[in-house]
Design an enzyme around this catalytic site. Structure first.
Site, PDB file in Angstrom:
ATOM      1  N   GLN A 100      -1.140  -5.021 -13.510  1.00 36.19           N
ATOM      2  CA  GLN A 100       0.123  -5.669 -13.100  1.00 36.19           C
ATOM      3  C   GLN A 100      -0.130  -7.017 -12.434  1.00 36.19           C
ATOM      4  O   GLN A 100       0.358  -8.074 -12.898  1.00 36.19           O
ATOM      5  CB  GLN A 100       0.884  -4.772 -12.123  1.00 36.19           C
ATOM      6  CG  GLN A 100       2.093  -5.490 -11.498  1.00 36.19           C
ATOM      7  CD  GLN A 100       2.752  -4.732 -10.370  1.00 36.19           C
ATOM      8  OE1 GLN A 100       3.821  -4.169 -10.566  1.00 36.19           O
ATOM      9  NE2 GLN A 100       2.148  -4.713  -9.183  1.00 36.19           N
TER      10      GLN A 100
ATOM     11  N   ARG B 276     -11.544  -4.013 -19.761  1.00 33.32           N
ATOM     12  CA  ARG B 276     -12.407  -2.871 -20.043  1.00 33.32           C
ATOM     13  C   ARG B 276     -12.367  -2.540 -21.517  1.00 33.32           C
ATOM     14  O   ARG B 276     -11.331  -2.709 -22.157  1.00 33.32           O
ATOM     15  CB  ARG B 276     -11.916  -1.638 -19.289  1.00 33.32           C
ATOM     16  CG  ARG B 276     -12.093  -1.710 -17.836  1.00 33.32           C
ATOM     17  CD  ARG B 276     -11.957  -0.354 -17.242  1.00 33.32           C
ATOM     18  NE  ARG B 276     -10.558   0.097 -17.179  1.00 33.32           N
ATOM     19  CZ  ARG B 276     -10.202   1.272 -16.705  1.00 33.32           C
ATOM     20  NH1 ARG B 276     -11.125   2.114 -16.287  1.00 33.32           N
ATOM     21  NH2 ARG B 276      -8.940   1.614 -16.659  1.00 33.32           N
TER      22      ARG B 276
ATOM     23  N   SER C 209      -5.482  -3.120   0.835  1.00 27.58           N
ATOM     24  CA  SER C 209      -4.228  -2.373   0.639  1.00 27.58           C
ATOM     25  C   SER C 209      -3.660  -1.841   1.943  1.00 27.58           C
ATOM     26  O   SER C 209      -4.404  -1.418   2.837  1.00 27.58           O
ATOM     27  CB  SER C 209      -4.511  -1.192  -0.286  1.00 27.58           C
ATOM     28  OG  SER C 209      -3.450  -0.275  -0.254  1.00 27.58           O
TER      29      SER C 209
ATOM     30  N   GLU D 229      -2.492   0.926   2.181  1.00 28.52           N
ATOM     31  CA  GLU D 229      -2.936   2.324   2.252  1.00 28.52           C
ATOM     32  C   GLU D 229      -4.037   2.491   3.300  1.00 28.52           C
ATOM     33  O   GLU D 229      -4.241   3.582   3.823  1.00 28.52           O
ATOM     34  CB  GLU D 229      -3.463   2.780   0.893  1.00 28.52           C
ATOM     35  CG  GLU D 229      -2.403   3.269  -0.066  1.00 28.52           C
ATOM     36  CD  GLU D 229      -1.768   4.576   0.360  1.00 28.52           C
ATOM     37  OE1 GLU D 229      -2.480   5.563   0.578  1.00 28.52           O
ATOM     38  OE2 GLU D 229      -0.534   4.593   0.489  1.00 28.52           O
TER      39      GLU D 229
ATOM     40  N   TYR E 179      -8.957   6.951  -2.339  1.00 27.14           N
ATOM     41  CA  TYR E 179      -8.664   5.549  -2.680  1.00 27.14           C
ATOM     42  C   TYR E 179      -8.656   4.684  -1.422  1.00 27.14           C
ATOM     43  O   TYR E 179      -9.295   3.623  -1.371  1.00 27.14           O
ATOM     44  CB  TYR E 179      -7.308   5.471  -3.395  1.00 27.14           C
ATOM     45  CG  TYR E 179      -6.736   4.078  -3.500  1.00 27.14           C
ATOM     46  CD1 TYR E 179      -7.150   3.195  -4.498  1.00 27.14           C
ATOM     47  CD2 TYR E 179      -5.760   3.628  -2.602  1.00 27.14           C
ATOM     48  CE1 TYR E 179      -6.613   1.910  -4.595  1.00 27.14           C
ATOM     49  CE2 TYR E 179      -5.214   2.357  -2.696  1.00 27.14           C
ATOM     50  CZ  TYR E 179      -5.648   1.499  -3.686  1.00 27.14           C
ATOM     51  OH  TYR E 179      -5.119   0.231  -3.769  1.00 27.14           O
TER      52      TYR E 179
ATOM     53  N   HIS F  56       3.795  -3.528  -4.030  1.00 24.57           N
ATOM     54  CA  HIS F  56       4.566  -4.525  -4.770  1.00 24.57           C
ATOM     55  C   HIS F  56       4.687  -4.078  -6.218  1.00 24.57           C
ATOM     56  O   HIS F  56       3.747  -3.554  -6.808  1.00 24.57           O
ATOM     57  CB  HIS F  56       3.960  -5.927  -4.629  1.00 24.57           C
ATOM     58  CG  HIS F  56       2.493  -5.976  -4.802  1.00 24.57           C
ATOM     59  ND1 HIS F  56       1.604  -5.620  -3.810  1.00 24.57           N
ATOM     60  CD2 HIS F  56       1.731  -6.312  -5.865  1.00 24.57           C
ATOM     61  CE1 HIS F  56       0.372  -5.751  -4.247  1.00 24.57           C
ATOM     62  NE2 HIS F  56       0.426  -6.159  -5.515  1.00 24.57           N
TER      63      HIS F  56
ATOM     64  N   ARG G 110       8.344   2.695 -10.797  1.00 23.33           N
ATOM     65  CA  ARG G 110       8.489   2.544 -12.259  1.00 23.33           C
ATOM     66  C   ARG G 110       8.883   3.871 -12.890  1.00 23.33           C
ATOM     67  O   ARG G 110       9.674   3.901 -13.838  1.00 23.33           O
ATOM     68  CB  ARG G 110       7.179   2.009 -12.846  1.00 23.33           C
ATOM     69  CG  ARG G 110       7.266   1.678 -14.314  1.00 23.33           C
ATOM     70  CD  ARG G 110       8.003   0.366 -14.573  1.00 23.33           C
ATOM     71  NE  ARG G 110       8.442   0.252 -15.973  1.00 23.33           N
ATOM     72  CZ  ARG G 110       7.663   0.019 -17.017  1.00 23.33           C
ATOM     73  NH1 ARG G 110       6.357  -0.157 -16.837  1.00 23.33           N
ATOM     74  NH2 ARG G 110       8.171  -0.050 -18.237  1.00 23.33           N
TER      75      ARG G 110
ATOM     76  N   GLY H 237       8.002  14.066  -6.146  1.00 24.70           N
ATOM     77  CA  GLY H 237       7.393  14.756  -5.013  1.00 24.70           C
ATOM     78  C   GLY H 237       8.149  14.449  -3.725  1.00 24.70           C
ATOM     79  O   GLY H 237       9.357  14.701  -3.612  1.00 24.70           O
TER      80      GLY H 237
ATOM     81  N   GLU I  30      -0.470  12.818   3.008  1.00 22.51           N
ATOM     82  CA  GLU I  30       0.544  11.806   2.680  1.00 22.51           C
ATOM     83  C   GLU I  30       0.467  10.627   3.663  1.00 22.51           C
ATOM     84  O   GLU I  30       0.000  10.772   4.794  1.00 22.51           O
ATOM     85  CB  GLU I  30       1.937  12.457   2.739  1.00 22.51           C
ATOM     86  CG  GLU I  30       3.126  11.560   2.442  1.00 22.51           C
ATOM     87  CD  GLU I  30       3.120  10.892   1.055  1.00 22.51           C
ATOM     88  OE1 GLU I  30       2.370   9.908   0.895  1.00 22.51           O
ATOM     89  OE2 GLU I  30       3.858  11.342   0.160  1.00 22.51           O
TER      90      GLU I  30
END
Ligand code: NAP
Ligand code: G4F
Length: 339
Positions: free
Chosen positions: A12, A33, A130, A132, A153, A183, A195, A215, A285
């Site tokens: 993206q 790849r 990130s 995250e 991750y 984003h 999405r 979820g 989470e």
């Protein structure tokens, strides 16, 4: 003409960044790849314009798990700027493939930094960090907020962030980390929640899907528009001094808010279509991400241009148009076969 190398060029952000850099007159080299099917959908349209607009864009086969490949590419291309966006970027999937995620995201970043150091190529480096990484640390999150990662991750991204800072401090590299909050765009992968929702809203509206299984609806995210965010990446590498910046809108919404807005765009009540499936819950989470992007606004002059409701509308409208096009193509194929 400045020259850039983008890992994750087919993703993206890579596709929007490629467009941005080409529009600024860059020569752009991207990593792709090897896959058994075409995986360049997001950048294929650029090739259509290549000759007409005299653009310089080349894709090279490459793998972040292959250090020698990264060193060869750097040495051959000798980019002025490296944008390192390549990653196994799905948080839920990282619980299923933790070693691979760590190899690509954490060690993959180290491989590029080492390739830069060993080849001696003078280049500026952008690391795709990130939100995250903040994990369970309460909002709002800024550059001084402590990391508390909640997935393989996020743990790998914390390593990648820290090793980038370490190479900057150890070897004087112009290396910057953009700690970007979520984003999205019509080019977002189909299994990320936004999405997944906007595609489902389009399919339900057009009678192609009956239910949407999700979820945790309570998680809150600071969602922005991907083209705004790649602009911030470029701005970071134009600074005289390297630094780390948080990028986000400063506004958070729940997954429930997103799904409500998306279905409202097609005049449907989401409660008639959404079911909860525990398969989509995560072992751990991240409840609440909200950016404090004061530093980026002050130092870079960066501002997001697209609001939450505009983002939802852009994505739903694009998915509606895409599904309608496919339906028309299918109907046309049937007509041709019948003729
Ligand atoms: P994306 O759409 O998933 O794109 C990831 C890219 O990395 C794709 O081009 C993918 O190739 C490539 N890639 C994956 N594994 C690779 C490997 N082993 N070797 C070489 N390339 C590999 O991700 P995105 O949303 O554009 O995000 C860009 C970067 O920003 C990622 O590092 C992500 O973790 C980070 N980030 C994203 C967000 C966000 O909200 N989007 C927020 C913060 C940080 P294929 O196309 O072949 O799969
Ligand atoms: O869309 P998501 O999968 O994105 P997530 O986990 O926030 O990660 C994305 O943003 C990060 C930046 O903060 C990036 F670093 C990362 O690469 C990626 O781009 O999930 C968002 C929220 C989560 O809380 C999840 O539990 O949506 C919740 N959710 C609820 N139902 C779901 C679903 N997520 C997905 N993917 N699928 C569901 O059905």
């Amino acid at each position: 003409m400045p020259r850039a190398l983008i890992t994750g060029c087919t993703g993206q952000d890579g596709s929007y960044l490629t467009e941005l850099l080409l529009s600024k007159g860059y020569e752009v080299h991207g990593l792709k790849r090897r896959a058994s099917l075409f995986n360049t959908d997001r950048v294929d349209h650029i090739y259509q314009d290549l000759h007409e607009k005299n653009l310089r864009f080349t894709l090279h086969y490459g793998e972040l798990t292959d250090g020698s490949c990264m060193a060869t590419l750097l040495y051959d291309i000798r980019p002025d700027e490296v944008y390192h966006l390549g990653a196994q970027s799905h948080v839920r999937v990282s619980f299923d493939v933790p070693e691979f995620t760590t190899d690509v995201v954490a060690t993959g970043t180290l491989r590029i930094l080492e390739a830069i150091r060993r080849t001696g190529v003078k280049t500026r480096f952008y690391q795709a960090s990130s939100s995250e990484q903040f994990g369970s640390t309460p909002p709002p999150q800024s550059e001084t907020t402590a990391f508390h990662p909640r997935s393989p991750y996020a743990c790998a991204k914390v390593y990648a962030h820290n090793i980038t800072v370490n190479y900057r401090e150890s070897y004087g590299m112009h290396a910057s980390c953009g700690v970007l909050f979520n984003h999205e765009s019509p080019r977002r992968g189909e299994t990320f929640v936004t999405r997944k929702i906007t595609r489902a809203a389009a399919h339900v509206k057009l009678g192609l899907q009956k239910k949407l299984y999700l979820g945790n609806l309570d998680a809150k995210r600071d969602w922005g528009y991907a083209p705004d965010y790649v602009r911030a990446m470029w701005m970071m590498l134009q600074q005289d001094e390297p630094n780390d910046y948080v990028i986000g809108t400063g506004e958070a919404h729940s997954v429930r808010d997103f799904v409500e807005a998306a279905f409202a765009r097609v005049n449907l009540d989401w409660r008639d279509y959404v079911e909860i499936d525990p398969r989509y819950f995560r072992p751990a989470e991240v409840d609440y991400l909200l950016a404090d992007a004061t530093k980026a606004k002050k130092d870079l002059g960066w501002e997001p241009m697209v609001t939450f409701s505009q983002l939802v509308n852009i994505m739903v409208d694009a998915d509606l148009a895409e599904v309608e096009l496919k339906m028309r193509g299918g109907a046309e194929a049937v007509r041709l076969v019948e003729e």
